[in-house]
Write a protein that holds these residues in place. Sequence first.
Motif, PDB file in Angstrom:
ATOM      1  N   TYR A  35      37.850 -88.156  85.378  1.00 56.61           N
ATOM      2  CA  TYR A  35      38.558 -87.584  86.697  1.00 56.61           C
ATOM      3  C   TYR A  35      38.595 -88.881  87.676  1.00 56.61           C
ATOM      4  CZ  TYR A  35      38.034 -82.975  84.956  1.00 56.61           C
ATOM      5  OH  TYR A  35      38.222 -81.786  84.451  1.00 56.61           O
ATOM      6  N   GLN A  37      38.031 -89.428  91.898  1.00 57.31           N
ATOM      7  CA  GLN A  37      38.089 -88.922  93.102  1.00 57.31           C
ATOM      8  C   GLN A  37      37.808 -89.783  94.037  1.00 57.31           C
ATOM      9  OE1 GLN A  37      33.901 -86.702  93.263  1.00 57.31           O
ATOM     10  NE2 GLN A  37      34.868 -85.316  94.811  1.00 57.31           N
ATOM     11  N   GLN A  41      38.171 -86.347  98.637  1.00 59.40           N
ATOM     12  CA  GLN A  41      39.024 -85.521  97.999  1.00 59.40           C
ATOM     13  C   GLN A  41      38.418 -84.859  96.847  1.00 59.40           C
ATOM     14  OE1 GLN A  41      42.394 -85.250  99.177  1.00 59.40           O
ATOM     15  NE2 GLN A  41      41.923 -86.448 100.759  1.00 59.40           N
ATOM     16  N   GLY A  42      38.980 -84.058  96.232  1.00 56.77           N
ATOM     17  CA  GLY A  42      38.914 -83.422  94.983  1.00 56.77           C
ATOM     18  C   GLY A  42      39.032 -84.239  93.775  1.00 56.77           C
ATOM     19  N   PRO A  43      38.441 -83.991  92.793  1.00 60.07           N
ATOM     20  CA  PRO A  43      38.471 -84.781  91.533  1.00 60.07           C
ATOM     21  C   PRO A  43      39.978 -84.521  91.004  1.00 60.07           C
ATOM     22  CG  PRO A  43      36.469 -83.704  91.269  1.00 60.07           C
ATOM     23  CD  PRO A  43      37.253 -83.195  92.664  1.00 60.07           C
ATOM     24  N   LEU A  88      35.731 -93.090  92.878  1.00 58.21           N
ATOM     25  CA  LEU A  88      34.653 -92.498  92.137  1.00 58.21           C
ATOM     26  C   LEU A  88      35.285 -92.027  90.819  1.00 58.21           C
ATOM     27  CD1 LEU A  88      31.596 -92.185  91.856  1.00 58.21           C
ATOM     28  CD2 LEU A  88      32.021 -89.713  92.569  1.00 58.21           C
ATOM     29  N   LEU A  90      34.690 -90.016  87.684  1.00 63.59           N
ATOM     30  CA  LEU A  90      33.671 -89.262  86.929  1.00 63.59           C
ATOM     31  C   LEU A  90      34.063 -88.806  85.473  1.00 63.59           C
ATOM     32  CD1 LEU A  90      33.645 -86.762  89.903  1.00 63.59           C
ATOM     33  CD2 LEU A  90      32.035 -87.810  89.171  1.00 63.59           C
ATOM     34  N   PHE A 105      29.335 -82.570  84.384  1.00 63.96           N
ATOM     35  CA  PHE A 105      29.785 -83.881  85.052  1.00 63.96           C
ATOM     36  C   PHE A 105      28.779 -85.055  84.933  1.00 63.96           C
ATOM     37  CE2 PHE A 105      34.124 -83.456  86.553  1.00 63.96           C
ATOM     38  CZ  PHE A 105      34.316 -82.103  86.442  1.00 63.96           C
ATOM     39  N   GLY A 106      28.841 -86.408  84.693  1.00 62.90           N
ATOM     40  CA  GLY A 106      28.030 -87.529  85.088  1.00 62.90           C
ATOM     41  C   GLY A 106      28.108 -87.640  86.749  1.00 62.90           C
ATOM     42  N   PRO A 107      27.208 -88.677  87.052  1.00 61.13           N
ATOM     43  CA  PRO A 107      27.209 -88.988  88.457  1.00 61.13           C
ATOM     44  C   PRO A 107      28.047 -89.983  88.760  1.00 61.13           C
ATOM     45  CG  PRO A 107      25.631 -90.156  87.101  1.00 61.13           C
ATOM     46  CD  PRO A 107      26.290 -89.066  86.146  1.00 61.13           C
TER      47      PRO A 107
END
Lengths: 114, 111
Positions: A35, A37, A41-43, A88, A90, A105-107
Motif C-alpha cells: 500500500y 499512504q 490520507q488512507g492507504p 509511507l 506499507l 501491517f508492518g510499520p
Amino acid sequence: DAGVTQSPTHLIKTRGQQVTLRCSPKSGHDTVSWYQQALGQGPQFIFQYYEEEERQRGNFPDRFSGHQFPNYSSELNVNALLLGDSALYLCASSLGQGMTYEQYFGPGTRLTVT
Amino acid sequence: GESVGLHLPTLSVQEGDNSIINCAYSNSASDYFIWYKQESGKGPQFIIDIRSNMDKRQGQRVTVLLNKTVKHLSLQIAATQPGDSAVYFCAEIYRDDKIIFGKGTRLHILP
C-alpha cells in the motif's frame, strides 16, 4: 512470533531514480500486499502477491512492480521516481489470497523523493 | 464517486466517555467492511469487521454498526482510554475483492 517487518525504515531518493523496498511477512503467512499512504490520507492498494505471482493490482502505473520469493517475503520496486511518489509504503501479510483475510501491517518505509 | 469518506477529520472525546467514529460509503456493491486503528509511527491495526448481511457486530469495547439503507458505517468505542488515541480508518471491499480506505479520523482523548 515475529510480526511483519519492513526495510529500510526511511529512504531519500532523487527524481528519476529507482528504489526497492523489502517486506518479510508474519510467520505462517503466505500473502503479501503493498500500500501507498500519502501524508494525511488512507492507504491506497498497490498490489497483492500470492504464490509468487501478482494476483491483484490497484490503480498504479507500471513503474510500480513487485516480486514475491519462495519464502513469502516480497519486494516493491518503483522506477523513474516522481516527487509524488513520496509517501509511507506499507506492507501487509495475510494467510490466504484476497482481501477478506485479516491483514497484518508492518510499520512502513518512509520514502522521500527530492 | 466510488470512495469511502469520513464525516469528521478530528474527534475529541473525554477520557471515559464513549467515542463514535462515522464513515460514509458510496458503493452499494461493497459486501465487507473493516475498521483499522493506526497509531503514530505504526501500520494500521485491524479492529473489527462486518459483512453486509449483518447490521451490528461487537468486539471488546468496540461495536461496528452498518446501515446499508443510507450507506453508513460507524465505530463505537466504549469507555475511551488514552491508548485509543490514533487515526481510525474504515475500509470497504467490493465484490471483485478491491479494497478502498477512507481518509481517516483522528481520535484525540481529553484528560
